[in-house]
Design a protein around this motif. Structure first.
Motif, short mmCIF file in Angstrom:
data_model
loop_
_atom_site.label_atom_id
_atom_site.label_comp_id
_atom_site.label_asym_id
_atom_site.label_seq_id
_atom_site.Cartn_x
_atom_site.Cartn_y
_atom_site.Cartn_z
N GLN A 108 7.54 -14.70 -11.09
CA GLN A 108 6.25 -14.61 -11.74
C GLN A 108 5.13 -14.57 -10.70
OE1 GLN A 108 6.02 -17.91 -14.52
NE2 GLN A 108 6.74 -16.59 -16.19
N ALA A 109 4.01 -14.00 -11.10
CA ALA A 109 2.85 -13.97 -10.21
C ALA A 109 2.50 -15.39 -9.76
CB ALA A 109 1.67 -13.32 -10.92
N SER A 136 6.23 -10.31 -11.90
CA SER A 136 5.72 -10.13 -13.25
C SER A 136 4.37 -10.82 -13.41
CB SER A 136 6.72 -10.67 -14.27
OG SER A 136 6.88 -12.06 -14.10
N SER A 137 3.53 -10.25 -14.25
CA SER A 137 2.18 -10.83 -14.46
C SER A 137 2.17 -11.82 -15.59
CB SER A 137 1.20 -9.70 -14.73
OG SER A 137 1.61 -8.95 -15.85
N LYS A 156 1.88 -11.24 -5.98
CA LYS A 156 1.08 -10.53 -6.96
C LYS A 156 1.91 -9.38 -7.54
CE LYS A 156 -3.06 -11.31 -4.11
NZ LYS A 156 -4.19 -10.66 -3.42
N PRO A 157 1.57 -8.93 -8.75
CA PRO A 157 2.31 -7.79 -9.32
C PRO A 157 2.30 -6.57 -8.39
CG PRO A 157 1.01 -8.85 -11.01
CD PRO A 157 0.63 -9.50 -9.72
#
Length: 114
Positions: free
Chosen positions: A12-13, A113-114, A85-86
């Motif tokens: 995840q971000a 992923s954001s 970051k994405p």
């Protein structure tokens, strides 16, 4: 010479990943080892480099978030990636330079992923 990367994955971000790249098939040390990445639909771009003497260099977009390090005795290079970051999503490739020859790994996927 063979370069084998590991450590990619889905995160995840804001998360972290650590990539590793081990070189085999040679007894010689590489003067420069580094990382490139290629995002979908984009050209491959340089990310970071580590020279055998200890100097390191980074692309501006990863400065302060990524750290490259190497174990010269083991011909291994690492990339610690924090605050992902994405836009860091890409296939990451390690490189190793021996004289005028640059060797490439097969790549490892990093998805943020954001």
């Amino acid at each position: 010479v063979q370069l084998v990367e590991s450590g990619g994955g889905l995160v995840q971000a804001g998360g972290s990943l650590r990539l590793s790249c081990a070189a085999s098939g040679t007894i010689f040390r590489f003067n420069t080892m580094g990382w490139y990445r290629q995002a979908p639909g984009k050209q491959r771009e340089w990310v970071a480099s580590a020279i055998s003497g200890g100097n390191t260099n980074y692309q501006d977009s990863v400065k302060g978030r990524f750290t490259i390090s190497r174990d010269n005795a083991e011909n291994t290079v690492y990339l610690q990636m924090n605050s992902l970051k994405p836009e860091d999503t890409a296939v990451y490739y390690c490189t190793a330079d021996s004289g005028l020859i640059r060797y490439w790994g097969q790549g490892t996927q990093v998805t943020v992923s954001s």
